[in-house]
Design a protein around this motif. Structure first.
Motif, PDB file in Angstrom:
ATOM      1  N   SER A 191      -9.091 -12.433   0.411  1.00 59.35           N
ATOM      2  CA  SER A 191      -9.174 -11.301  -0.517  1.00 59.35           C
ATOM      3  C   SER A 191      -9.173 -10.004   0.272  1.00 59.35           C
ATOM      4  N   GLY A 192      -8.981  -8.899  -0.445  1.00 64.95           N
ATOM      5  CA  GLY A 192      -9.065  -7.585   0.179  1.00 64.95           C
ATOM      6  C   GLY A 192      -7.743  -6.897   0.427  1.00 64.95           C
ATOM      7  N   GLY A 193      -6.638  -7.536   0.085  1.00 63.68           N
ATOM      8  CA  GLY A 193      -5.346  -6.892   0.268  1.00 63.68           C
ATOM      9  C   GLY A 193      -5.157  -5.738  -0.693  1.00 63.68           C
ATOM     10  N   GLY A 194      -4.060  -5.022  -0.499  1.00 60.34           N
ATOM     11  CA  GLY A 194      -3.758  -3.910  -1.385  1.00 60.34           C
ATOM     12  C   GLY A 194      -2.579  -3.109  -0.899  1.00 60.34           C
ATOM     13  N   SER A 195      -2.287  -2.029  -1.620  1.00 55.74           N
ATOM     14  CA  SER A 195      -1.210  -1.110  -1.257  1.00 55.74           C
ATOM     15  C   SER A 195      -1.821   0.188  -0.769  1.00 55.74           C
ATOM     16  N   VAL A 196      -1.466   0.584   0.441  1.00 65.38           N
ATOM     17  CA  VAL A 196      -2.051   1.771   1.052  1.00 65.38           C
ATOM     18  C   VAL A 196      -0.967   2.613   1.697  1.00 65.38           C
ATOM     19  N   GLN A 197      -1.353   3.815   2.087  1.00 70.11           N
ATOM     20  CA  GLN A 197      -0.477   4.697   2.843  1.00 70.11           C
ATOM     21  C   GLN A 197      -0.697   4.467   4.336  1.00 70.11           C
ATOM     22  N   SER A 210      -6.925   2.246   5.873  1.00 73.43           N
ATOM     23  CA  SER A 210      -7.583   1.019   6.339  1.00 73.43           C
ATOM     24  C   SER A 210      -7.796   0.032   5.192  1.00 73.43           C
ATOM     25  N   LEU A 211      -7.904  -1.220   5.542  1.00 72.59           N
ATOM     26  CA  LEU A 211      -8.280  -2.293   4.618  1.00 72.59           C
ATOM     27  C   LEU A 211      -9.153  -3.281   5.373  1.00 72.59           C
ATOM     28  N   VAL A 212      -9.961  -4.016   4.622  1.00 71.97           N
ATOM     29  CA  VAL A 212     -10.727  -5.115   5.199  1.00 71.97           C
ATOM     30  C   VAL A 212     -10.379  -6.389   4.443  1.00 71.97           C
ATOM     31  N   LEU A 213      -9.859  -7.371   5.145  1.00 66.12           N
ATOM     32  CA  LEU A 213      -9.569  -8.669   4.553  1.00 66.12           C
ATOM     33  C   LEU A 213     -10.753  -9.608   4.791  1.00 66.12           C
ATOM     34  N   THR A 214     -11.002 -10.447   3.807  1.00 66.63           N
ATOM     35  CA  THR A 214     -12.084 -11.423   3.880  1.00 66.63           C
ATOM     36  C   THR A 214     -11.531 -12.798   3.569  1.00 66.63           C
ATOM     37  N   CYS A 215     -11.997 -13.782   4.293  1.00 65.70           N
ATOM     38  CA  CYS A 215     -11.615 -15.176   4.033  1.00 65.70           C
ATOM     39  C   CYS A 215     -12.881 -16.011   4.005  1.00 65.70           C
ATOM     40  N   VAL A 216     -13.072 -16.696   2.891  1.00 62.03           N
ATOM     41  CA  VAL A 216     -14.196 -17.620   2.756  1.00 62.03           C
ATOM     42  C   VAL A 216     -13.665 -19.044   2.817  1.00 62.03           C
ATOM     43  N   ALA A 217     -14.250 -19.830   3.694  1.00 65.89           N
ATOM     44  CA  ALA A 217     -13.808 -21.207   3.885  1.00 65.89           C
ATOM     45  C   ALA A 217     -14.849 -22.170   3.341  1.00 65.89           C
ATOM     46  N   MET A 247      -8.660  -3.757   9.286  1.00 66.93           N
ATOM     47  CA  MET A 247      -7.323  -3.263   9.582  1.00 66.93           C
ATOM     48  C   MET A 247      -7.349  -1.742   9.519  1.00 66.93           C
ATOM     49  N   ASN A 248      -7.236  -1.105  10.659  1.00 63.82           N
ATOM     50  CA  ASN A 248      -7.275   0.349  10.743  1.00 63.82           C
ATOM     51  C   ASN A 248      -5.906   0.910  11.095  1.00 63.82           C
ATOM     52  N   ASN A 249      -5.710   2.180  10.729  1.00 66.30           N
ATOM     53  CA  ASN A 249      -4.448   2.854  11.045  1.00 66.30           C
ATOM     54  C   ASN A 249      -3.253   1.973  10.688  1.00 66.30           C
ATOM     55  N   LEU A 250      -3.240   1.505   9.464  1.00 70.86           N
ATOM     56  CA  LEU A 250      -2.166   0.611   9.025  1.00 70.86           C
ATOM     57  C   LEU A 250      -0.811   1.296   9.087  1.00 70.86           C
ATOM     58  N   GLN A 251       0.186   0.532   9.427  1.00 78.16           N
ATOM     59  CA  GLN A 251       1.558   1.013   9.559  1.00 78.16           C
ATOM     60  C   GLN A 251       2.482   0.166   8.697  1.00 78.16           C
TER      61      GLN A 251
END
Length: 125
Positions: free
Chosen positions: A7-13, A17-24, A83-87
């Motif tokens: 979870s945590g995805g999205g559309s950004v400029q 930044s985004l933070v992805l999370t994975c629960v196992a 995820m910082n400074n996304l490109q």
């Protein structure tokens, strides 16, 4: 049954930044390297970041080094990708899995099936 839930995805400029999370679940999480993989259209899924069970070994693909940070919470069976400074080239679907390898930049050696649904990241310039 093994479950990997991202979870945590999205559309950004670009630059955001985004933070992805994975629960196992149903895996021996505390004993496994965990990795984040990126898949882009027409390309093989690629291991871009990995972390060893206690965090002593962390490796990043050259494309994300110094921008992304992988971490884990073993008590919660959760792995994160800051995820910082996304490109725009970071655009793709991000998956997590346990991995037998510590080598990033290729397909890795993912362990479990089925894969989760992934977290879609779209970065606009």
């Amino acid at each position: 049954q093994v479950q990997l839930v991202e979870s945590g995805g999205g559309s950004v400029q670009a630059g955001e930044s985004l933070v992805l999370t994975c629960v196992a679940s149903e895996i021996p999480f505390m004993m496994k390297n965990m990795g984040w993989y990126r898949q882009t259209p027409g390309m093989q899924r690629e291991l871009v970041a990995m972390i060893s069970p206690r965090g002593g070994v962390i490796n990043y693909d050259d494309s994300i080094v110094d921008r992304f940070i992988i971490s884990r919470d073993n008590a919660k069976k959760t792995v994160f990708l800051q995820m910082n400074n996304l490109q725009p080239e970071d655009t793709g679907i991000y998956y997590c899995n346990a991995d037998e390898s510590t080598v990033v930049g290729g397909p890795g050696k993912p362990i479990y099936e089925p894969w989760g649904q992934g977290a879609r990241v779209t970065v606009s310039s």
